[in-house]
Scaffold this active site. Structure first.
Site, PDB file in Angstrom:
ATOM      1  N   ARG A  61      41.253  69.051  32.404  1.00  0.00           N
ATOM      2  CA  ARG A  61      42.350  68.973  31.438  1.00  0.00           C
ATOM      3  C   ARG A  61      43.321  67.846  31.795  1.00  0.00           C
ATOM      4  O   ARG A  61      43.370  67.403  32.936  1.00  0.00           O
ATOM      5  CB  ARG A  61      43.111  70.304  31.381  1.00  0.00           C
ATOM      6  CG  ARG A  61      42.334  71.466  30.800  1.00  0.00           C
ATOM      7  CD  ARG A  61      43.172  72.742  30.776  1.00  0.00           C
ATOM      8  NE  ARG A  61      43.579  73.132  32.127  1.00  0.00           N
ATOM      9  CZ  ARG A  61      44.766  72.899  32.663  1.00  0.00           C
ATOM     10  NH1 ARG A  61      45.704  72.266  31.963  1.00  0.00           N
ATOM     11  NH2 ARG A  61      45.051  73.291  33.886  1.00  0.00           N
ATOM     12  N   LYS A 201      41.720  75.930  25.677  1.00  0.00           N
ATOM     13  CA  LYS A 201      43.058  76.206  26.192  1.00  0.00           C
ATOM     14  C   LYS A 201      44.136  76.027  25.116  1.00  0.00           C
ATOM     15  O   LYS A 201      45.223  76.605  25.231  1.00  0.00           O
ATOM     16  CB  LYS A 201      43.337  75.311  27.395  1.00  0.00           C
ATOM     17  CG  LYS A 201      42.551  75.718  28.635  1.00  0.00           C
ATOM     18  CD  LYS A 201      42.777  77.186  29.007  1.00  0.00           C
ATOM     19  CE  LYS A 201      42.069  77.563  30.292  1.00  0.00           C
ATOM     20  NZ  LYS A 201      42.181  79.019  30.598  1.00  0.00           N
ATOM     21  N   HIS A 220      46.201  85.247  31.507  1.00  0.00           N
ATOM     22  CA  HIS A 220      45.156  84.378  32.049  1.00  0.00           C
ATOM     23  C   HIS A 220      44.437  85.178  33.120  1.00  0.00           C
ATOM     24  O   HIS A 220      44.782  85.133  34.301  1.00  0.00           O
ATOM     25  CB  HIS A 220      45.778  83.108  32.625  1.00  0.00           C
ATOM     26  CG  HIS A 220      44.775  82.106  33.078  1.00  0.00           C
ATOM     27  ND1 HIS A 220      44.991  81.251  34.138  1.00  0.00           N
ATOM     28  CD2 HIS A 220      43.535  81.813  32.621  1.00  0.00           C
ATOM     29  CE1 HIS A 220      43.934  80.476  34.304  1.00  0.00           C
ATOM     30  NE2 HIS A 220      43.036  80.797  33.407  1.00  0.00           N
ATOM     31  N   SER A 238      42.171  78.842  39.308  1.00  0.00           N
ATOM     32  CA  SER A 238      40.822  78.336  39.525  1.00  0.00           C
ATOM     33  C   SER A 238      40.459  78.368  41.006  1.00  0.00           C
ATOM     34  O   SER A 238      41.261  77.978  41.861  1.00  0.00           O
ATOM     35  CB  SER A 238      40.723  76.900  38.995  1.00  0.00           C
ATOM     36  OG  SER A 238      39.437  76.369  39.203  1.00  0.00           O
ATOM     37  N   LYS A 242      38.084  84.691  40.126  1.00  0.00           N
ATOM     38  CA  LYS A 242      38.356  85.473  38.916  1.00  0.00           C
ATOM     39  C   LYS A 242      37.081  85.785  38.126  1.00  0.00           C
ATOM     40  O   LYS A 242      36.847  86.918  37.713  1.00  0.00           O
ATOM     41  CB  LYS A 242      39.358  84.693  38.051  1.00  0.00           C
ATOM     42  CG  LYS A 242      39.840  85.375  36.802  1.00  0.00           C
ATOM     43  CD  LYS A 242      41.146  84.740  36.301  1.00  0.00           C
ATOM     44  CE  LYS A 242      41.071  83.238  36.195  1.00  0.00           C
ATOM     45  NZ  LYS A 242      40.278  82.772  35.052  1.00  0.00           N
ATOM     46  N   THR A 243      36.270  84.759  37.911  1.00  0.00           N
ATOM     47  CA  THR A 243      35.020  84.954  37.163  1.00  0.00           C
ATOM     48  C   THR A 243      33.991  85.686  38.012  1.00  0.00           C
ATOM     49  O   THR A 243      33.347  86.635  37.557  1.00  0.00           O
ATOM     50  CB  THR A 243      34.460  83.593  36.712  1.00  0.00           C
ATOM     51  OG1 THR A 243      35.389  82.978  35.822  1.00  0.00           O
ATOM     52  CG2 THR A 243      33.140  83.764  35.985  1.00  0.00           C
ATOM     53  N   ASP A 257      38.325  85.170  31.288  1.00  0.00           N
ATOM     54  CA  ASP A 257      39.420  84.196  31.418  1.00  0.00           C
ATOM     55  C   ASP A 257      40.706  84.530  30.673  1.00  0.00           C
ATOM     56  O   ASP A 257      41.787  84.277  31.195  1.00  0.00           O
ATOM     57  CB  ASP A 257      38.924  82.824  30.954  1.00  0.00           C
ATOM     58  CG  ASP A 257      39.796  81.686  31.444  1.00  0.00           C
ATOM     59  OD1 ASP A 257      40.282  81.753  32.588  1.00  0.00           O
ATOM     60  OD2 ASP A 257      40.000  80.733  30.690  1.00  0.00           O
ATOM     61  N   ARG A 322      30.979  72.773  35.032  1.00  0.00           N
ATOM     62  CA  ARG A 322      31.168  74.020  34.273  1.00  0.00           C
ATOM     63  C   ARG A 322      29.932  74.376  33.461  1.00  0.00           C
ATOM     64  O   ARG A 322      29.107  73.521  33.134  1.00  0.00           O
ATOM     65  CB  ARG A 322      32.341  73.866  33.302  1.00  0.00           C
ATOM     66  CG  ARG A 322      33.697  73.605  33.954  1.00  0.00           C
ATOM     67  CD  ARG A 322      34.422  74.879  34.235  1.00  0.00           C
ATOM     68  NE  ARG A 322      35.737  74.654  34.819  1.00  0.00           N
ATOM     69  CZ  ARG A 322      36.642  75.622  34.953  1.00  0.00           C
ATOM     70  NH1 ARG A 322      36.384  76.843  34.524  1.00  0.00           N
ATOM     71  NH2 ARG A 322      37.809  75.369  35.515  1.00  0.00           N
TER      72      ARG A 322
END
Length: 536
Positions: A61, A201, A220, A238, A242-243, A257, A322
């Site tokens: 980003r 996003k 988030h 990140s 989390k994932t 997410d 990704r």
């Protein structure tokens, strides 16, 4: 004009102001978008059937190029310390120039939904210049039923034209790259970047603006649910897990997410997942790895070998490789994206300083403190110029996507935690036995065991001690876990070095939180680390 399930695509385009385009592919499905992406030279097929695309110079980003239109409606609502303003006049010129740039081009349009709860859903029309972008966003958002497309009315429109170059003087932006959000009109303009995550996003940013006014908490976070419907949410920046940690074969994945928490419980904003793939392996993350080996998944900036097989260990293009895939590619994923009110909240941090315990129980006030802090740490070598652990504080675990002041989200979360009696835990997936370079990464097996105990409710029955630096409650022993790692100071060869490192980190927390102190009550201020030590 080629179309699937749209009543009158010409009228739909005209309402956006897009006229004179060469062609439009409306709501194309994966097979057609594969063909178009390859025909146009945008992407290539991997040996296993995924679609691999490269994003050029933008491999992540561009937060410094993101702007929010400052008008009468947003003036008092937006946290301007965190959001760059753009005047309505500059936005209007940018919009007109982008519409002119689109003339004569082939475009792709997807009509999709942000938000699985119908009462809080955001119908979104996404116009893209690239075919693979159209597949990406189709994977990531919720796909309406075919019949629903005939009466689809968007509340948000995104126009994404990577070949458009912004003019800072003419458009009131910073560079040739621009992400401009008009929250009043429900319009997002993206130019000068091929990074597909900007679209995803942008939807999150708009929902973060709209939902708090309805008493709904945008988060988030990833989320899953146990066999008894006991849902859990996982906040984290990140690289904190989390994932990975929410993809638990023993629990149903709600999403990886972005979620909302409303009157009916939690709901996924998305219909897919956008997982990091650097050093991805079938052994460590089998469910995510399997998605990269099939048709329909988009691989972003992943290096391919001569046989077009992905090399997930190769970060030469970027560490931010990704994969984007529909949620139903995960075997135990929720079909509805809905779950009840959470029983457990997990806040994840990757503490590269080696100070924090692997798990700690938080009071509601401590939970709000750590939510507003949003701490993790970068490690040496992951970014140019980073030679030792570097603290990162991203409030609400997602500052770049928060249009409103963090206290608004924090107070809403604290109120929901109290109302529903949610158990809150802070989990460190970072380093133990020393800082990065000396210590070692927290064993994933131990983290999973601690999480399982927390989610089942068993961990709450343990004996706890108060952490000398942060004041939160740390279990003394947990079945199946080496009790030594529960006391991080004891894992260091040099206890005095640990104390110096802890003092340094506590100071960073206190300095960072100073900007929030006037916006929170005394209980949250008292949850700051180091206060107990100072009083002794």
């Amino acid at each position: 004009m080629e179309t699937f399930g749209v009543h009158n695509p010409a009228v739909a385009l005209a309402t956006i102001g897009l006229e004179g385009v060469a062609s439009v592919r409306y709501n194309f499905t994966a097979a057609f978008l594969y063909e178009e992406s390859i025909r146009r030279g945008e992407a290539e097929l991997t040996a296993q059937g995924a679609l691999r695309a490269l994003t050029g110079q933008h491999t992540g980003r561009s937060p410094r190029d993101k702007f929010v239109v400052r008008d009468a409606d947003t003036e008092a609502q937006i946290w301007w310390d965190n959001n760059k303003p753009m005047s309505p006049e500059h936005f209007a010129v940018l919009h007109a120039d982008m519409l002119a740039h689109a003339k004569g081009r082939e475009l792709f349009v997807q009509d999709l939904i942000g938000g699985a709860d119908a009462g809080h859903a955001l119908p979104s029309r996404v116009v893209t210049e690239f075919a693979w972008h159209s597949l990406f966003i189709r994977n990531l958002l919720i796909r309406p039923e075919f019949e629903a497309l005939k009466t689809f009315v968007p509340k948000l429109t995104i126009i994404d034209l990577p070949s458009f170059k912004a003019d800072p003087d003419r458009h009131g932006c910073r560079s040739e790259t621009v992400i401009a959000c008009d929250l009043t009109k429900g319009l997002v303009l993206i130019g000068g970047t091929s990074y597909a995550g900007e679209m995803k996003k942008s939807v999150f940013t708009v929902l973060n603006y709209l939902l708090p006014a309805k008493g709904v908490m945008p988060m988030h976070c990833s989320a899953n649910a146990g066999p008894d419907g006991d849902s859990a949410v996982f906040f984290g920046l990140s690289g904190t897990g989390k994932t990975t940690l929410s993809a638990d074969p023993a629990r149903t994945l709600i999403g990886d997410d972005e979620h909302g928490w409303g009157e009916n419980g939690i709901f996924n904003f998305e219909g897919g997942c956008y997982a990091k793939t650097i050093r991805l392996s079938a052994e460590a993350e089998p469910e995510i790895y399997a998605t990269t080996q099939r048709f329909g998944t988009v691989l972003e900036n992943v290096v391919l070998n001569e046989q077009r097989e992905p090399d997930f260990d190769d970060g030469s293009l970027t560490e931010n490789t990704r994969c984007a895939y529909p949620l139903d590619f995960i075997p135990n994923a929720s079909k509805t994206g809905l779950a009840g009110h959470p029983k457990t909240i997990i806040m994840l941090t990757a503490d590269a300083f080696g100070v924090m315990p692997p798990i700690a129980r938080l009071t509601p006030e401590q939970a709000m403190y750590h939510f507003l802090s949003g701490y993790t740490a970068k490690v040496a070598g992951t970014e140019k110029g980073v030679t030792e652990p570097e603290a990162t504080f991203s409030t609400c675990f997602g500052a770049p996507f928060m249009p409103r002041h963090p206290a608004e989200y924090g107070n809403l979360l604290k109120e929901l935690i109290g109302r529903h009696g949610v158990e809150c835990w802070l989990v460190n997936t970072g380093w133990t036995g020393g800082a990065y370079g000396t210590g070692k990464r927290m064993p994933i097996k131990a983290t999973r065991a601690l999480l399982a105990a927390a989610l089942s409710g068993e961990l709450a029955k343990a004996d706890f001690r108060a952490d000398a630096n942060f004041g939160f409650a740390v279990p003394v022993s947990v079945d199946g876990v080496d009790n030594g790692i529960l006391d991080p100071r004891s894992t260091w060869a040099d206890a005095a070095a640990y104390d110096r490192q802890a003092e340094k980190l506590v100071g960073m927390f206190i300095a960072n939180f100073a900007k929030f102190e006037e916006h929170v009550d005394g209980g949250v201020r008292d949850a700051a680390p180091g206060l107990k030590i100072a009083a002794e």
